[in-house]
Design a protein around this motif. Sequence first.
Motif, PDB file in Angstrom:
ATOM      1  N   TRP A 191       1.164   3.485  11.900  1.00 13.05           N
ATOM      2  CA  TRP A 191       2.027   3.606  10.706  1.00 13.05           C
ATOM      3  C   TRP A 191       3.338   3.041  10.823  1.00 13.05           C
ATOM      4  N   LEU A 192       3.716   2.801  12.263  1.00 10.48           N
ATOM      5  CA  LEU A 192       5.188   2.597  12.214  1.00 10.48           C
ATOM      6  C   LEU A 192       5.191   0.853  12.237  1.00 10.48           C
ATOM      7  N   GLN A 193       4.805   0.358  10.915  1.00  9.44           N
ATOM      8  CA  GLN A 193       4.530  -0.936  10.870  1.00  9.44           C
ATOM      9  C   GLN A 193       5.263  -1.566   9.630  1.00  9.44           C
ATOM     10  N   SER A 194       5.968  -0.954   8.876  1.00 11.31           N
ATOM     11  CA  SER A 194       6.211  -1.298   7.448  1.00 11.31           C
ATOM     12  C   SER A 194       7.841  -1.216   7.234  1.00 11.31           C
ATOM     13  N   MET A 195       8.479  -1.823   8.223  1.00  5.41           N
ATOM     14  CA  MET A 195       9.817  -1.714   8.086  1.00  5.41           C
ATOM     15  C   MET A 195      10.453  -3.076   7.858  1.00  5.41           C
ATOM     16  N   PRO A 196      10.659  -3.555   6.619  1.00  2.00           N
ATOM     17  CA  PRO A 196      10.719  -4.810   6.461  1.00  2.00           C
ATOM     18  C   PRO A 196      12.440  -5.223   6.314  1.00  2.00           C
ATOM     19  N   PRO A 216       2.734  -5.274   6.268  1.00  2.00           N
ATOM     20  CA  PRO A 216       1.525  -5.284   6.716  1.00  2.00           C
ATOM     21  C   PRO A 216       0.972  -4.338   6.110  1.00  2.00           C
ATOM     22  N   HIS A 217      -0.466  -4.421   5.841  1.00  2.00           N
ATOM     23  CA  HIS A 217      -1.292  -3.444   5.043  1.00  2.00           C
ATOM     24  C   HIS A 217      -1.350  -2.322   5.761  1.00  2.00           C
ATOM     25  N   PRO A 218      -1.352  -1.157   5.041  1.00  2.00           N
ATOM     26  CA  PRO A 218      -1.505   0.161   5.589  1.00  2.00           C
ATOM     27  C   PRO A 218      -2.963   0.326   5.983  1.00  2.00           C
ATOM     28  N   PRO A 219      -3.051   1.268   7.098  1.00  2.00           N
ATOM     29  CA  PRO A 219      -4.774   1.472   7.475  1.00  2.00           C
ATOM     30  C   PRO A 219      -5.092   2.481   6.386  1.00  2.00           C
ATOM     31  N   ASN A 220      -6.633   2.558   6.263  1.00  6.10           N
ATOM     32  CA  ASN A 220      -7.215   3.660   5.430  1.00  6.10           C
ATOM     33  C   ASN A 220      -7.592   4.587   6.443  1.00  6.10           C
ATOM     34  N   LEU A 221      -7.229   5.974   6.395  1.00  3.70           N
ATOM     35  CA  LEU A 221      -7.126   6.928   7.281  1.00  3.70           C
ATOM     36  C   LEU A 221      -8.594   7.453   7.037  1.00  3.70           C
ATOM     37  N   TYR A 222      -9.439   6.994   5.734  1.00  5.11           N
ATOM     38  CA  TYR A 222     -10.601   7.838   5.558  1.00  5.11           C
ATOM     39  C   TYR A 222     -11.995   7.014   6.036  1.00  5.11           C
ATOM     40  N   GLN A 223     -11.709   5.682   6.371  1.00  7.28           N
ATOM     41  CA  GLN A 223     -12.927   5.009   6.764  1.00  7.28           C
ATOM     42  C   GLN A 223     -12.936   4.825   8.337  1.00  7.28           C
TER      43      GLN A 223
END
Length: 274
Positions: free
Chosen positions: A207-212, A267-274
């Motif tokens: 989750w620590l990926q989206s700090m543009p 960066p695209h978010p992870p899908n936590l449910y797949q």
Amino acid sequence: MDVQGAVAVITGGASGIGRATALELARRGADIVVADLNDTRIDEVRAEVEALGRRFLGVHCDVAKDADVERLRDEALATMGHVDIAMSNAGVAMLGPAEGLSMEEWDWILQINLLGVIRGARAFIPHMLERGSGYIVNTASVAGLFAYAWDHPTYITAKFGVVGFTESLALYLRPLGIGVSVLCPGLVNSNMGDTARMGGVDDISRWLQSMPLEEPVEADAVGLLVADAIRDDRYLILTHPEPTLDRMGRRGADLDGFIDAQIEHLPHPPNLYQ
Ligand SMILES: NC(=O)c1ccc[n+]([C@@H]2O[C@H](COP(=O)([O-])OP(=O)(O)OC[C@H]3O[C@@H](n4cnc5c(N)ncnc54)[C@H](O)[C@@H]3O)[C@@H](O)[C@H]2O)c1
């Protein structure tokens, strides 16, 4: 407003942006009231303000509690006699997915970052209107001007609220002689990591990926900006004006296009449910 001889109340004033603003206003001749949860850091700022020859009051205050903010107002008025500047600045960060965070986690951040600002305004507006003068500064963030990330929905929600609340205060109070500013910093070096919380995910590294955002600025520089804005009666205070105004312009001109571009850029978010 002439800061010389003024009294400034600053929530979250024991650290980072609030401390830097307290010290800059003290350098310009203001007496200072700092409200914070961190008593050790309150005492450090007390020593710094008193070394500048200004009066200082420290109040242990949780801006999430009605009674604490009312007591802050009462103690500030009893000790200092009046209040000219009220800066609602206390804030915390929270990371995690919108649907994965508990309602207690949502409540924690909204009570501090949004309702804390509203409590501050409710406490000091009557006093300022009675005197026909005063100045309110609310600390929002660039996160209140555009959604800069997908992993900070609580923070972005609170800060959008602060921006809307403060804009409505400007319409209300500026014609009545009370200044209003909103501070929307980009990244600033501070101690915010000490109080930040994370929730709703097992592996936070995903989750620590989206700090543009751009390079951080020092808190001292933000203190200067806030003091100048109070002096000049300027509403919008930005630490990173060029990129922020560019994003605000593109967002205002085409919101759909701006969101598409943000999704492309992040960066695209992870899908936590797949
Ligand atoms: N640092 C950044 O990059 C940045 C960017 C944009 C906006 N901001 C905002 O600036 C403000 C100040 O943050 P900072 O970066 O100086 O962080 P900081 O952590 O250094 O300072 C914040 C202070 O608020 C206090 N605080 C936290 N919860 C409180 C509560 N419930 N009641 C009273 N005091 C409380 C903390 O003890 C701390 O002293 C916050 O509103 C934050 O959201 C910070």
